[in-house]
Design a protein around this motif. Structure first.
Motif, PDB file in Angstrom:
ATOM      1  N   ARG A 131       0.819  -1.228   0.249  1.00 22.10           N
ATOM      2  CA  ARG A 131       0.513   0.036  -0.102  1.00 22.10           C
ATOM      3  C   ARG A 131       1.349   0.659   0.227  1.00 22.10           C
ATOM      4  NH1 ARG A 131      -5.022  -1.040   1.232  1.00 22.10           N
ATOM      5  NH2 ARG A 131      -5.873  -3.333   1.704  1.00 22.10           N
ATOM      6  N   SER A 132       1.819   1.293   1.087  1.00 21.60           N
ATOM      7  CA  SER A 132       2.473   2.475   0.779  1.00 21.60           C
ATOM      8  C   SER A 132       3.979   1.736   1.760  1.00 21.60           C
ATOM      9  CB  SER A 132       2.037   3.587   1.332  1.00 21.60           C
ATOM     10  OG  SER A 132       1.630   3.230   3.305  1.00 21.60           O
ATOM     11  N   THR A 190       7.073  -0.005  24.730  1.00 22.99           N
ATOM     12  CA  THR A 190       6.891  -1.499  23.945  1.00 22.99           C
ATOM     13  C   THR A 190       7.667  -1.605  22.785  1.00 22.99           C
ATOM     14  OG1 THR A 190       4.464  -0.906  22.812  1.00 22.99           O
ATOM     15  CG2 THR A 190       4.845  -1.910  25.336  1.00 22.99           C
ATOM     16  N   ASN A 191       8.125  -2.489  22.406  1.00 23.34           N
ATOM     17  CA  ASN A 191       8.662  -2.964  21.501  1.00 23.34           C
ATOM     18  C   ASN A 191       7.769  -3.779  20.031  1.00 23.34           C
ATOM     19  OD1 ASN A 191      10.323  -3.937  18.553  1.00 23.34           O
ATOM     20  ND2 ASN A 191      11.475  -5.632  20.167  1.00 23.34           N
ATOM     21  N   PRO A 192       7.827  -2.849  18.709  1.00 20.45           N
ATOM     22  CA  PRO A 192       6.472  -3.246  17.691  1.00 20.45           C
ATOM     23  C   PRO A 192       6.847  -3.807  16.973  1.00 20.45           C
ATOM     24  CG  PRO A 192       8.003  -1.009  17.233  1.00 20.45           C
ATOM     25  CD  PRO A 192       8.311  -0.856  18.988  1.00 20.45           C
ATOM     26  N   ILE A 193       8.645  -4.254  17.022  1.00 16.36           N
ATOM     27  CA  ILE A 193       9.118  -5.167  16.026  1.00 16.36           C
ATOM     28  C   ILE A 193       9.390  -6.730  16.444  1.00 16.36           C
ATOM     29  CG2 ILE A 193      10.470  -5.198  13.955  1.00 16.36           C
ATOM     30  CD1 ILE A 193      11.111  -2.829  14.045  1.00 16.36           C
ATOM     31  N   TYR A 194       8.945  -7.616  16.274  1.00 22.07           N
ATOM     32  CA  TYR A 194      10.330  -8.991  16.420  1.00 22.07           C
ATOM     33  C   TYR A 194      11.157  -9.260  15.718  1.00 22.07           C
ATOM     34  CZ  TYR A 194       4.756 -10.708  17.154  1.00 22.07           C
ATOM     35  OH  TYR A 194       3.659 -10.982  17.091  1.00 22.07           O
ATOM     36  N   ASN A 207       4.458  -0.929   4.031  1.00 20.29           N
ATOM     37  CA  ASN A 207       2.425  -1.022   4.359  1.00 20.29           C
ATOM     38  C   ASN A 207       1.610  -1.789   3.975  1.00 20.29           C
ATOM     39  OD1 ASN A 207       3.244   0.266   7.226  1.00 20.29           O
ATOM     40  ND2 ASN A 207       2.966   2.806   5.680  1.00 20.29           N
ATOM     41  N   GLY A 208       1.101  -2.274   4.428  1.00 16.27           N
ATOM     42  CA  GLY A 208      -0.113  -3.157   4.132  1.00 16.27           C
ATOM     43  C   GLY A 208       0.620  -5.215   3.544  1.00 16.27           C
ATOM     44  N   VAL A 209       0.964  -5.128   3.827  1.00 18.11           N
ATOM     45  CA  VAL A 209       2.107  -6.655   3.336  1.00 18.11           C
ATOM     46  C   VAL A 209       2.497  -7.200   4.466  1.00 18.11           C
ATOM     47  CG1 VAL A 209       1.756  -5.796   1.165  1.00 18.11           C
ATOM     48  CG2 VAL A 209       4.197  -6.232   2.458  1.00 18.11           C
ATOM     49  N   ARG A 257      -5.158  -4.435  15.699  1.00  9.57           N
ATOM     50  CA  ARG A 257      -5.184  -4.062  14.772  1.00  9.57           C
ATOM     51  C   ARG A 257      -4.243  -2.092  14.068  1.00  9.57           C
ATOM     52  NH1 ARG A 257      -9.316  -5.766  11.584  1.00  9.57           N
ATOM     53  NH2 ARG A 257      -9.305  -4.028  10.865  1.00  9.57           N
ATOM     54  N   ARG A 258      -4.000  -2.117  15.283  1.00 13.61           N
ATOM     55  CA  ARG A 258      -3.536  -0.601  14.975  1.00 13.61           C
ATOM     56  C   ARG A 258      -2.193  -1.270  14.771  1.00 13.61           C
ATOM     57  NH1 ARG A 258      -2.770   4.093  19.949  1.00 13.61           N
ATOM     58  NH2 ARG A 258      -1.389   5.203  18.549  1.00 13.61           N
ATOM     59  N   TRP A 259      -1.691  -1.518  15.652  1.00 15.06           N
ATOM     60  CA  TRP A 259       0.075  -1.824  15.295  1.00 15.06           C
ATOM     61  C   TRP A 259       0.484  -2.110  13.845  1.00 15.06           C
ATOM     62  CZ3 TRP A 259       1.587  -7.464  16.726  1.00 15.06           C
ATOM     63  CH2 TRP A 259       3.228  -7.354  16.069  1.00 15.06           C
ATOM     64  N   ARG A 260      -0.676  -3.349  13.580  1.00 19.50           N
ATOM     65  CA  ARG A 260      -0.678  -4.105  12.118  1.00 19.50           C
ATOM     66  C   ARG A 260      -0.874  -2.978  11.057  1.00 19.50           C
ATOM     67  NH1 ARG A 260      -4.299  -8.293   9.651  1.00 19.50           N
ATOM     68  NH2 ARG A 260      -5.875  -6.637   9.443  1.00 19.50           N
ATOM     69  N   ARG A 261      -1.244  -1.928  11.110  1.00 22.53           N
ATOM     70  CA  ARG A 261      -1.371  -0.858  10.227  1.00 22.53           C
ATOM     71  C   ARG A 261      -0.557   0.377  10.320  1.00 22.53           C
ATOM     72  NH1 ARG A 261      -5.668   0.978  12.438  1.00 22.53           N
ATOM     73  NH2 ARG A 261      -4.909   2.365  13.482  1.00 22.53           N
TER      74      ARG A 261
END
Length: 362
Positions: free
Chosen positions: A147-148, A166-170, A213-215, A348-352
């Motif tokens: 997407r972007s 928090t850590n937003p990355i695996y 983003n988006g994938v 959902r917010r984190w994924r977006r």
């Protein structure tokens, strides 16, 4: 942060994928297949670093290296532990860009090309990440619609991430510019549980941060032998290590961050709040056992160590009431439903967006 339109690669950058391995030889075939899925768009080499696995993983890795010249192997004679293994592999990477991929995880098709395209188009970016799907058994069908791109100024990204502590990355979804990794000198041995979190934050003090983003960019395998569900599991250890991470970051790299002391205060407050929420939650769900109650008391103590004002907070008063035998005002089934809803919305917010939301407050 700015959203930009993705561009396709116009050349073939070289990407080194470092694959640390300990007793994961049975995952290597699937892992390498995912790594080389982008070989039509990117020049890829894989470096497997086996940390003296007793299950014969090094022999499995050597067979792959004999069959494919793109695969190299470093085999330890003695176990050096994960941080030293990561750093040895990263130091030996020869590509312009580098990925660290545990042997039990997978890359999504197109992941390397998408990340490399962003790094190539935006030379100010030092680290790119995306979304990593958790799975057990067979990986799910990935989202494939790009997407972007998101581009943050590094300190801006650090401010957003530390605001929630928090850590937003695996990890498997990350690609770094090799020059940025060399400047950072790899993972910090002082942080065996949170070295990845520290590395991402330090990258943001030196370069811009990008996101695809988006994938789905990677797949994180969940199984009983995961390090973070075994040796390094537990809420107390997690809070302690994130607190140490934040202290080291602001003590050693704070001069690179505008308003560092204000960011530090906000990060400590967020982490203390999370510790107290974790201390309260089992009481909301039913009476914890004696051993668990001791861990919850340690979390409450940690909250005041991290942020002294937590002593007089509403969360602390709630914890003390629960610990003294007072039950929650809301029935446990209602609390559980609320927590599931909040978790799902946050996920959902984190994924977006790529930024983890703040932990809920009572």
């Amino acid at each position: 942060m700015r959203k930009v339109t993705p561009r396709a690669l116009t050349d073939r950058p070289r990407v080194t994928v470092v694959i640390p391995c300990y007793n994961y030889g049975h995952f290597l075939a699937e892992c390498l297949e995912s790594v080389f899925a982008d070989a039509d768009q990117v020049d890829i080499d894989a470096l497997i670093v086996d940390d003296a696995s007793p299950d014969g993983s090094a022999r499995v890795a050597q067979r792959f290296a004999e069959q494919d010249p793109r695969v190299r192997v470093i085999a330890h004679e003695t176990n050096k532990r994960h941080i030293a293994t990561y750093n040895e592999g990263l130091a030996a990477a020869e590509g312009e860009f580098v990925v660290l991929l545990s042997a039990d995880d997978l890359l999504a098709a197109g992941s390397l090309a998408r990340s490399a395209a962003l790094l190539r188009a935006h030379p100010e970016v030092g680290l790119v990440y995306g979304f990593s799907r958790r799975f057990t058994g067979t990986p799910p069908q990935p989202r494939a619609r790009l997407r972007s791109w998101s581009i943050w100024d590094g300190p801006e990204w650090v401010a957003k991430v530390t605001r929630t502590a928090t850590n937003p990355i695996y990890t498997p979804e990350v690609m770094m510019r090799a020059s940025t990794m060399r400047e950072l000198v790899g993972y910090d041995v002082r942080l065996p549980h949170a070295a990845d979190y520290h590395l991402w934050l330090r990258a943001g003090t030196r370069a811009a941060i990008g996101r695809v983003n988006g994938v789905d960019q990677a797949f994180y395998r969940v199984h009983g032998a995961n390090m973070h569900t075994g040796e390094y599991s537990g809420d107390v250890l997690d809070i302690e290590q994130r607190f140490l991470t934040l202290r080291i970051l602001f003590d050693e790299d704070g001069e690179r961050l505008p308003g560092a002391e204000s960011l530090r205060a906000g990060a400590y407050q967020a982490l203390a709040r999370e510790a107290l929420i974790l201390a309260c939650r089992p009481y909301e769900q039913g009476r914890p056992g004696e051993q668990q109650a001791g861990q919850l008391a340690r979390l409450a103590d940690l909250a005041t160590e991290i942020w002294p004002s937590a002593e007089d907070s509403a969360l602390m008063h709630a914890y003390r009431k629960y610990a003294a035998g007072g039950g929650p005002l809301v029935p446990p089934p209602v609390t559980a439903l609320r927590d599931r809803a909040v978790h799902h919305l946050g996920w959902r917010r984190w994924r977006r967006s790529g930024i983890s939301p703040a932990v809920r407050a009572l």
